[in-house]
Design an enzyme around this catalytic site. Sequence first.
Site, short mmCIF file in Angstrom:
data_model
loop_
_atom_site.label_atom_id
_atom_site.label_comp_id
_atom_site.label_asym_id
_atom_site.label_seq_id
_atom_site.Cartn_x
_atom_site.Cartn_y
_atom_site.Cartn_z
CG HIS A 1 14.61 -0.58 8.46
ND1 HIS A 1 15.29 0.61 8.54
CD2 HIS A 1 13.47 -0.31 7.77
CE1 HIS A 1 14.60 1.57 7.95
NE2 HIS A 1 13.49 1.02 7.45
CD GLU A 2 10.99 -3.20 6.96
OE1 GLU A 2 10.01 -2.48 7.24
OE2 GLU A 2 11.83 -2.89 6.09
N GLY B 1 0.77 -1.23 0.00
CA GLY B 1 0.00 0.00 0.00
C GLY B 1 0.80 1.28 0.00
CE1 TYR C 1 14.31 3.25 4.45
CE2 TYR C 1 14.10 4.92 2.73
CZ TYR C 1 13.63 3.78 3.36
OH TYR C 1 12.49 3.17 2.90
N GLY D 1 11.51 -4.87 2.79
CA GLY D 1 10.50 -5.22 3.77
C GLY D 1 9.46 -4.12 3.86
CG MET D 2 5.03 -2.58 3.80
SD MET D 2 5.63 -0.87 3.64
CE MET D 2 4.46 -0.02 4.69
NE ARG E 1 15.68 -5.40 -1.08
CZ ARG E 1 16.51 -5.72 -0.08
NH1 ARG E 1 17.05 -6.94 -0.05
NH2 ARG E 1 16.78 -4.85 0.87
CG ASN E 2 12.64 -0.26 -7.37
OD1 ASN E 2 12.53 -0.28 -8.59
ND2 ASN E 2 13.03 0.82 -6.71
#
Length: 641
Positions: A332-333, A173, A419, A306-307, A592-593
């Site tokens: 991090h997530e 999202g 970041y 990750g999200m 993965r972008n």
Amino acid sequence: MRFLLSAAVAALLALSACDGAPGGVPERAAPAPILTTEQAIDEFTHARPQEARVTHVALDLALDFDAKEVGGTATLDVLAAPGASEVVLDSAGLRIESVADAQGQPLQWALGEADEEKGAALTIALPSAGDAAPESARTIVITYKSAPEAEALQWLSPEQTAGKQHPFVFSQGQAILNRTWIPTQDSPGIRQTWEARITAPADLNVVMSGIIQGEAEDAGEGRHTFTFRMDHPVAPYLIALAAGNIEFRELGPRTGVWTEPETMDAAHAELTDTEAMVTAAEGLFGEYRWGRYDMIVLPPSFPYGGMENPVMTFLTPTFIAGDRSLTGLVAHELAHSWSGNLVTYSSWRDGWLNEGVTSYVENRISEEVYGAKRAGQEYALSFAAVEEMVATLGADNPLTAMRTPAGSSPFDTESAAIYDKGTVFLKTVESIVGREKFDPWLTQWFDSHAFQPATSEMFLADLRQNLIKGDAAREERLMLDDWVYGTGLPANAVKPDPAAFADVDRAVEAYAASDALPFEAWGGWTTAERMRFLQEVPQQRNATQLAALDRALGLSATGNNEIKFLWLELALKNRYQPAVQAAELFLGSVGRNKFVSPLYRALSEQGDWGTAIARPLYQRTRAGYHSMTRGNVDEILGWSE
């Protein structure tokens, strides 16, 4: 696969029976405030929350894998200001069938002209409040379907999964894509509680970013229904869903992992430190407030590392290296459970408030779990990323500012500014005031603004009031406004320990001078050290030098995707033909972008040689990428269907 769900439900149900309403169902939290300052305004929504705002979303949806759509109802609780006659929602491609009040009486509605970036405004006439309801509380029921091309949803064929037998779907999202499958006010500053009933084929499991409520129920016709709740108000982009042939395995008392059976052993082994990370984070910055911390390792097409979806972090399988060397991603997530999910930016221009603060907390978790050496090296990589950004873009480039200034899109701001620069900023504050003062201050920031939106000016005001406390000398040393609103890298930035990569940097110098390769040292280096070496070596190499580098360090054969990506990028930038096949395999197996877009860019920058490789490869792989990744590569290659 129903028996697989029972293990997870046993672990999860305890979290749904907390204190609150009768019957063990927790009371819904009070609505979070709507911020109205200039910094809080989100220009990427059609909503007018000061007039009428969504406080709760109840979804009742069916997954249709053949049509590639979700369909059903969204019931919205709306809080309206006196005199408000309508509520404005966000929609991007939603096919609205009807809108009614809680009693089923039709309501007038209109879908405006679609804006290319933020979709269309869905304007709905508000019903009158019921006799038993407060004057301001309204309920609307929207019956709708998503479009097959809904950008938040990626529908995978069985062939695109690890097991090759069942289809898969997941949502992504953030930033403004949930409006393609949920009709609501899709803005981070309009926090909402939610619940959902999701019906799917009986041979699939469903997970969401909420606490599961009981066992799946038989819905007939070979389908099951899963029920979820999120009783904390969250930013709408944090409502997430995944469905496929997935199973659950426990990691600790409040942690576990979902993934396809074929991936489970590797994923579980890689994630064994998760419970220790949660404990470490709580020791640093206070209670973990979400109940469980579970993860799902998705198929490779997931576009991000990750999200941070609450209670169900979504992860790329590319972090699985076999030695837990890339689990900083998990830290991090998890850190987002405090910065980002607990306290969330109100506007996309304050991206650093989520990601920069989170990256700092990630580094602190890493230090607690893995030691000061690893944390110091990871900080050094962040610092180097900021330096490279400034050197590439220029110190006065607005895209290097932490808070994106007017005139620039926050979606164009360099990730290093959001970041890494945010990490360096907080590390600098910490070093000036000391951890003994900084840690309690950051903890109270999370506590004071829990489950609420925030802005940069709020962060700085809190810091000044509760940490600086009028100390003019300290205020001057901190250079707060220069950090948050200024460009480039402020002069007071705390530099990493030069010893962090001393051995690696000597090896880089030796290689640059005489092609001497660190064959023996490489085997004992950490992933951060190996990344540093590949980032710092001379970037213009001939075929003989690249072949020697690959042969000595085993780069083509590595199972560490961060290392493989750096190797392939270096090779393609030098038109190294022997690496082309490996690059094609890599780009055909990951979505993965972070990896995909730079490698296609490296090819596109090599003229006819690169174009001859990139375009036919992309034609074969494009359908397997998420819409976000496709959009980036389309732009890089000038692709048009």
